[in-house]
Design a protein around this motif. Sequence first.
Motif, PDB file in Angstrom:
ATOM      1  N   ASN A 109       0.299  16.170   1.259  1.00 22.77           N
ATOM      2  CA  ASN A 109       1.206  15.689   0.225  1.00 22.77           C
ATOM      3  C   ASN A 109       1.510  14.228   0.538  1.00 22.77           C
ATOM      4  O   ASN A 109       2.607  13.877   0.957  1.00 22.77           O
ATOM      5  N   LYS A 110       0.517  13.383   0.362  1.00 24.64           N
ATOM      6  CA  LYS A 110       0.588  12.008   0.851  1.00 24.64           C
ATOM      7  C   LYS A 110       1.509  11.135  -0.003  1.00 24.64           C
ATOM      8  O   LYS A 110       1.078  10.229  -0.715  1.00 24.64           O
ATOM      9  N   LYS A 111       2.781  11.416   0.117  1.00 20.97           N
ATOM     10  CA  LYS A 111       3.774  10.576  -0.544  1.00 20.97           C
ATOM     11  C   LYS A 111       3.967   9.278   0.236  1.00 20.97           C
ATOM     12  O   LYS A 111       3.720   9.209   1.451  1.00 20.97           O
ATOM     13  N   ASN A 112       4.432   8.248  -0.460  1.00 22.88           N
ATOM     14  CA  ASN A 112       4.819   7.020   0.218  1.00 22.88           C
ATOM     15  C   ASN A 112       6.050   7.300   1.077  1.00 22.88           C
ATOM     16  O   ASN A 112       6.895   8.122   0.725  1.00 22.88           O
ATOM     17  N   ILE A 113       6.144   6.599   2.190  1.00 22.76           N
ATOM     18  CA  ILE A 113       7.280   6.755   3.096  1.00 22.76           C
ATOM     19  C   ILE A 113       7.956   5.396   3.263  1.00 22.76           C
ATOM     20  O   ILE A 113       7.306   4.415   3.637  1.00 22.76           O
ATOM     21  N   SER A 130      -1.477   2.519   4.079  1.00 24.26           N
ATOM     22  CA  SER A 130      -1.260   1.108   4.392  1.00 24.26           C
ATOM     23  C   SER A 130       0.161   0.986   4.928  1.00 24.26           C
ATOM     24  O   SER A 130       1.074   1.672   4.457  1.00 24.26           O
ATOM     25  N   THR A 131       0.364   0.133   5.926  1.00 25.16           N
ATOM     26  CA  THR A 131       1.643   0.096   6.627  1.00 25.16           C
ATOM     27  C   THR A 131       2.151  -1.334   6.773  1.00 25.16           C
ATOM     28  O   THR A 131       1.368  -2.270   6.946  1.00 25.16           O
ATOM     29  N   ALA A 132       3.467  -1.499   6.727  1.00 20.56           N
ATOM     30  CA  ALA A 132       4.061  -2.830   6.888  1.00 20.56           C
ATOM     31  C   ALA A 132       5.489  -2.697   7.396  1.00 20.56           C
ATOM     32  O   ALA A 132       6.216  -1.766   7.027  1.00 20.56           O
ATOM     33  N   ARG A 151       2.853  -4.521  -4.266  1.00 24.75           N
ATOM     34  CA  ARG A 151       1.483  -5.009  -4.088  1.00 24.75           C
ATOM     35  C   ARG A 151       0.714  -4.230  -3.017  1.00 24.75           C
ATOM     36  O   ARG A 151      -0.436  -4.568  -2.715  1.00 24.75           O
ATOM     37  N   MET A 152       1.340  -3.225  -2.433  1.00 26.52           N
ATOM     38  CA  MET A 152       0.672  -2.452  -1.392  1.00 26.52           C
ATOM     39  C   MET A 152      -0.133  -1.308  -1.994  1.00 26.52           C
ATOM     40  O   MET A 152       0.262  -0.718  -2.999  1.00 26.52           O
ATOM     41  N   ARG A 153      -1.241  -1.023  -1.332  1.00 21.99           N
ATOM     42  CA  ARG A 153      -2.064   0.113  -1.747  1.00 21.99           C
ATOM     43  C   ARG A 153      -1.355   1.405  -1.376  1.00 21.99           C
ATOM     44  O   ARG A 153      -0.842   1.568  -0.277  1.00 21.99           O
ATOM     45  N   GLN A 154      -1.319   2.349  -2.298  1.00 23.19           N
ATOM     46  CA  GLN A 154      -0.721   3.660  -2.026  1.00 23.19           C
ATOM     47  C   GLN A 154      -1.780   4.615  -1.462  1.00 23.19           C
ATOM     48  O   GLN A 154      -2.950   4.484  -1.795  1.00 23.19           O
ATOM     49  N   PHE A 167       7.966   4.796  -7.275  1.00 22.45           N
ATOM     50  CA  PHE A 167       9.278   5.265  -6.835  1.00 22.45           C
ATOM     51  C   PHE A 167       9.356   6.783  -6.683  1.00 22.45           C
ATOM     52  O   PHE A 167       9.750   7.304  -5.644  1.00 22.45           O
ATOM     53  N   ARG A 168       8.958   7.533  -7.696  1.00 21.84           N
ATOM     54  CA  ARG A 168       9.127   8.983  -7.662  1.00 21.84           C
ATOM     55  C   ARG A 168       8.135   9.666  -6.719  1.00 21.84           C
ATOM     56  O   ARG A 168       8.300  10.845  -6.389  1.00 21.84           O
ATOM     57  N   ASN A 169       7.138   8.930  -6.270  1.00 23.60           N
ATOM     58  CA  ASN A 169       6.187   9.490  -5.314  1.00 23.60           C
ATOM     59  C   ASN A 169       6.501   9.012  -3.895  1.00 23.60           C
ATOM     60  O   ASN A 169       5.621   8.885  -3.059  1.00 23.60           O
ATOM     61  N   THR A 170       7.768   8.740  -3.637  1.00 25.18           N
ATOM     62  CA  THR A 170       8.176   8.157  -2.357  1.00 25.18           C
ATOM     63  C   THR A 170       9.318   8.965  -1.742  1.00 25.18           C
ATOM     64  O   THR A 170      10.207   9.426  -2.443  1.00 25.18           O
ATOM     65  N   ILE A 171       9.256   9.114  -0.428  1.00 20.70           N
ATOM     66  CA  ILE A 171      10.359   9.686   0.343  1.00 20.70           C
ATOM     67  C   ILE A 171      11.079   8.526   1.033  1.00 20.70           C
ATOM     68  O   ILE A 171      10.464   7.744   1.763  1.00 20.70           O
TER      69      ILE A 171
END
Length: 662
Positions: free
Chosen positions: A282-286, A379-381, A444-447, A503-507
């Motif tokens: 469930n690869k949500k954005n973190i 992708s991480t920052a 601008r980040m890849r999800q 937004f809605r795909n993010t924890i």
Amino acid sequence: MRKEKSKSVVDLSFQPMIAVVMNILLVYIIYFIARVAFLLENYSLLGGHSLTIRHLSELFSGALMFDSSAIVYTNSLYIVMMLLPVWFKEFDGYHKLCRLVFVIVNSVCLATNLADSVYFPYTLRRTTTTVFHEFGNETNLLRIVGTELFRHWYLVLLFAVLVWLMWKLYRTPRSKVYNFLRASHRLIYTGIQFLALAVATLLGVAGARGGLQSGVRPITISNANQFVERPVECGLVLNTPFALIRTIGKNVYVVPSYYPDLQSASKVFNPVVRSLKPTVKNKKNIVILIVESFGREYIGALNKDLEGGHYKGYTPNVDSLIARSCVFSHSFANGHKSIDGMPSVLCSIPMFVEPFVLTPASMNTYTGLPGLLKDWGYSTAFFHGANRGSMGFLAFSKKIGFQNYYGRQDYASDKRFGGDDDFDGNWGIWDEPFLQFFCAKMNRMRQPFMTALFTVSSHHPFVIPDKYKNIYTEGELPIHKCIRYTDMAIGKFFQSARKQSWFRNTIFIITSDHTNQSNHAEYKTGIGEFSAPVIIYDPSATTVKPGMRDAVAQQIDIMPTVLDIIGYDKPYLAFGCDVLKTPASQTYALSYLNGIYQYVKYGYTLQFDGQKVVGIYSLADRLMQHNLYGHVAVQSKMECELKAIIQQYMYRMVNDKLMPES
């Protein structure tokens, strides 16, 4: 004629200072040559032909900071001897002594650097003071050293040549005692020498610390990570005298023998997490917000029983967010400093005894949430509004796998924002604009992406932008207005984030690095002063259900909890637990305070000094007034569990076992 003599005396008075500058420059050259020898000796280990000229120049440039620190520490006596503002030291015998001190001290430093080029392949890091414990019981060291001296004769020859050059090229001042017979000449000399010593002291402090700019702590061996692409390259950036000096007295990790071996301790507590069943990815954005000094005490929604139920707190925006988030009845930070918060939140490593990043163990092989997710396609920052390198966060962020780092300089170069006009004059960019920059960068980040931001505004000296001074007025404590300001900034961030497609795909996870000023007694106790929020917000409300969970949560739970949320299916190491899947009765918290380990579980706080339990308090006893030692059934069980955690921690730190075994 008198003017010419006066000028001559001034010139002679400058001679010791000129000699010091020339001789210290000679030491820099010696360190450079030793580093080249280190590179050649370990060429293949350090990347060999893949090392470009550009990257080598970056590594060697970064090394100057560590060389400066080592040179200042080791040559401080020599510099003081040379610049001592007393005229009668200017005679041949005294300067022969100065020369001898200079050559001996720097010869020892040279020897350690050259010796470490031989030892490096066995450790892949510069030697620290742990080496004295590592070989404390060996009886064949002289034979081993003799063998290596013979095998590496060319390094012995290089050492001899460089020591000879130090002796020959050493510059001795040309001033003599008889040049200062007149009182006026002595006065001129003393004044010049005093100013020279003052300037040298200021430069020495800057060199030893790694800079004097705000927000910079004295550099440690872990700061080398900010200059490298691979951890092994830290060996080239550092030098051995620095590594030894910065770890004197830092051998804080001693493996206890509570259990006969690690396997026995693992039966009680095992930090290695392995997925025992297939999980659904469930690869949500973190997105993790680490909010400076954002103690739980300031949050009205988490203190509904405070002040007789009339407490409003200072965080209306976060309160509104909490109504849609998962929070916990008890939640804690694992340390007391910003540098404690980073490993706890991002690596599930608590602070025991000393800040992890200030110990030799910080150079162990380990990773964190960004490193695990980077290898899993994220992708991480990392974002921090302060100067690049401040608090050592740049180095640490690179060490644990963040692909990009954005700080004050990056904000200033983005024409969409206010540049350095938004600098607070102390620590970094004000939270309000920097959080907007954070949101814009994520667009601008890849999800899927994983990001973390560390705020700066709710920090001493507790100031806010001028335009808000009449809006967020002084509270009962100086920090309160800063908390109000940062809360507003967080609210505006979420206003902007809600408009974004991701937004809605993010924890979202909100926590603090540590706590700060307090004006309520229950937050000034041994465990109360670690009380920090752990807020998990899922805008979709599908993966993480909102509500207050009657459980214990801590910073080190964030990594394992996130990994379970997204269905991560590889082994990893964490000292916390998945706080959403773990039964509430099994959740716990760890902290360390002035020699006392604190362990929260089963509704109690156990205090343990490393040898024995010294106290146990009910969590309901918020003022910790009633020590229940010997009267709690779970005391023995808690002690056994805490001992297993400590032994696991110490063993893995000392033996570089912070990654799950294959």
